[in-house]
Design a protein around this motif. Structure first.
Motif, PDB file in Angstrom:
ATOM      1  N   THR A 104      -3.298   6.604  -0.132  1.00  6.51           N
ATOM      2  CA  THR A 104      -4.234   6.422  -1.229  1.00  6.51           C
ATOM      3  C   THR A 104      -3.502   6.190  -2.551  1.00  6.51           C
ATOM      4  OG1 THR A 104      -5.790   7.886  -0.102  1.00  6.51           O
ATOM      5  CG2 THR A 104      -6.233   7.429  -2.398  1.00  6.51           C
ATOM      6  N   GLU A 126     -10.699  13.292   3.668  1.00  5.92           N
ATOM      7  CA  GLU A 126     -10.643  12.444   2.475  1.00  5.92           C
ATOM      8  C   GLU A 126     -11.430  13.048   1.318  1.00  5.92           C
ATOM      9  OE1 GLU A 126     -14.041  10.690   4.957  1.00  5.92           O
ATOM     10  OE2 GLU A 126     -12.077  11.558   5.296  1.00  5.92           O
ATOM     11  N   SER A 168      -3.228  10.538   4.072  1.00  4.40           N
ATOM     12  CA  SER A 168      -4.305  10.233   3.127  1.00  4.40           C
ATOM     13  C   SER A 168      -3.787  10.212   1.697  1.00  4.40           C
ATOM     14  CB  SER A 168      -5.433  11.263   3.254  1.00  4.40           C
ATOM     15  OG  SER A 168      -6.034  11.200   4.514  1.00  4.40           O
TER      16      SER A 168
END
Length: 558
Positions: free
Chosen positions: A449, A284, A445
């Protein structure tokens, strides 16, 4: 020095957990203070960008070599193994220097742009991170020796000193000028690393010198008594007669080779694996660094919440994982099936793995349940009401993070056991799976996101850990199936404990809805009572495990 691996591992893990709790309490207060006076963008740069550089270089240069060399020290008093180990450990320094050049270039020239008014501080910070890493690697050999020969108190004292120096320097410097927070962070990083490295060398110089004096005194006594008693050698403690022998080329090498071929193969396997694991661990942060999805302020908020949510991993799960990995590497052989290994060692390893899974699963479930009712309380105490009100997402983020604790707990132990017992060929094969997990995690991710914001990172991480748990569980089941043992049963919680968690979790949620606005202390008191009841029920159902742990601790202390 006799070395009982299980007792020393338990002793080390116990002290490390207490140490980590104390240190986290200190840093909790420091960070709570820093959040209120330091700009949020500067926090994002320090906690995400600079620490990611430090973590990346450490993984690329040190992690694989340290893990591989641990597997070569099942009998560390054999002096013939140490020339290869010393040479291997000192390889970390040139490897670090090689990787630091492209990493430093990337960190300074790519990724989301840093504001002009703090760019000079950011550049200075990147250089200081590299310098502190080089200084730390100069102490890699004494650090490794301290771990192998179970110098638990030394490690605790110097780790404490390291954190104390870093925290003190940082606070003093930011109080003088809060606008120079990144520079203060950089100076503190270098200063604490210098203290850490010097501390290890000073201790071992003192230790070896004292050992020589004791040997000299024993020889004189033997000469006076004309006894046939054999004089003890310094090798009874550690296989070094001088601090110089911790440097490459000074220890006598009878093999005629600089490196061990088997050790090199294992290092290569762990290096491939370490690269992929780094992507999974810090994925991340890489996404935040490369992509413009989140501002530095949002990155700081995510990192603050992430640090709070991962407290259990940092000061409970990580010490347990590190010491369990050390225990399994010293107890079970990599290249021999369990059915052909000593039955008593296999049963002991099974018992340790079963109990570890039971403990970390219980801790994870407690974190999941109480995290739902006390996320807002913790954030309010940590960053103030303004921090919670300015970013309402932080509460949701911490609650989601609590859900990941159970997966984090089980994954750490299962993977630690798997990495400690896999052969080099199995590690190479697993690297392909790690590559799949890494790519899947990065894609998830980025996509999640884009739609869900920072919560997407947590959901992607949960998916990734779930896949890794499935793989490591299959490996463990297959390995122990041949000896009719089932260590994975430790993941199942006891019925009374599980029912108690559900009931008290509902009670805490009701307390949050009714008491939190009227009295934060009242809400905390309710949680403390429920938590004590939870621990009481768990202790009642696991009396044998607690008694066994106490006995081992007493034996270790004596």
């Amino acid at each position: 020095m006799s070395r009982n691996v299980l007792k020393s591992s338990i002793h080390s893990a116990s002290i490390n957990i207490v140490f980590q709790i104390l240190c986290r309490c200190i840093t909790f207060g420091i960070n709570s203070f820093v959040i209120r006076i330091v700009d949020r963008d500067a926090l994002g740069i320090m906690n995400v960008r600079l620490l990611l550089l430090e973590s990346t270089l450490a993984f690329l240069s040190r992690e694989a070599i340290r893990r591989a060399t641990l597997s070569s020290t099942s009998n560390p008093h054999e002096k013939h193994i140490w020339p290869h180990i010393i040479n291997q450990l000192w390889l970390t320094l040139p490897i670090y220097c090689i990787f630091s050049v492209p990493c430093l270039y990337v960190w300074l020239n790519y990724g989301s742009a840093v504001a002009d008014d703090i760019y000079d501080q950011y550049k200075f910070g990147c250089i200081c991170i590299v310098v502190s890493g080089i200084i730390e690697l100069f102490a890699e050999t004494p650090v490794f020796v301290a771990q192998v020969f179970c110098f638990v108190k030394l490690r605790v004292v110097l780790d404490t000193l390291h954190i104390f120096v870093r925290s003190t320097l940082f606070i003093v410097l930011i109080l003088r000028d809060p606008n120079q927070a990144i520079s203060a962070f950089s100076y503190a990083q270098v200063g604490s690393t210098v203290t850490f490295a010097i501390g290890y060398y000073v201790y071992f110089i003192y230790f070896i010198d004292n050992a020589k004096k004791r040997i000299g005194a024993t020889k004189r006594d033997d000469d006076n008594q004309t006894s046939d008693h054999q004089t003890p050698d310094i090798d009874d403690s550690i296989p070094f007669n001088s601090i110089k022998q911790m440097l490459p080329g000074y220890l006598e090498n009878s093999s005629g080779t600089i490196f061990n071929d088997n050790l090199k193969s294992l290092v290569l396997s762990f290096f491939k694996q370490g690269f992929l694991k780094q992507v999974l661990t810090e994925g991340e942060r890489y996404v935040m660094t490369i992509s413009p999805l989140m501002s530095f302020s949002q990155q700081a908020t995510y990192d603050i919440v992430n640090n709070l949510g991962s407290l259990a991993a940092r000061f409970v799960f990580r010490p347990i994982e590190e010491n369990s990995y050390f225990y399994f590497t010293q107890t079970l052989a990599r290249d021999i099936p369990l059915v052909k290994q000593p039955r008593d060692k296999v049963e002991q390893a099974h018992s340790v793995l079963y109990n570890l899974l039971k403990v970390v699963t219980s801790i994870g479930l407690i974190g999941v349940v109480y995290g739902q009712s006390y996320a807002k309380t913790v954030l309010t105490l940590y960053g103030g009401t303004k921090f919670v009100d300015d970013d309402g997402l932080s509460v949701i983020l911490l609650r989601c993070h609590a859900l990941a604790i159970i997966l984090l707990a089980v994954n750490g132990i299962c993977e630690g056991y798997m990495f400690a017992t896999m052969t080099s060929n199995e590690l190479d094969k697993y690297n392909y799976y790690m590559g799949f997990f890494s790519v899947t995690f990065l894609l998830l991710s980025y996509q999640l996101t884009s739609f869900l914001g920072p919560v997407g990172f947590i959901l992607a991480n949960c998916t990734n850990m779930f896949l890794r748990i499935i793989f490591s569980s299959r490996y463990i089941h297959k390995q122990y199936h041949s000896v009719n043992l089932k260590p994975l049963d430790g993941i199942k919680p006891n019925k009374l404990f599980f029912i108690t968690l559900i009931v008290l979790g509902i009670a805490c949620k009701m307390s949050e809805n009714r008491l939190f606005r009227q009295s934060v202390l009242g809400h905390i008191a309710v949680g403390a009572i429920c938590f004590a009841c939870t621990l009481g029920v768990w202790a009642f159902e696991n009396q044998d495990l607690i008694k066994s742990y106490i006995d081992k601790r007493r034996q270790s202390t004596s």
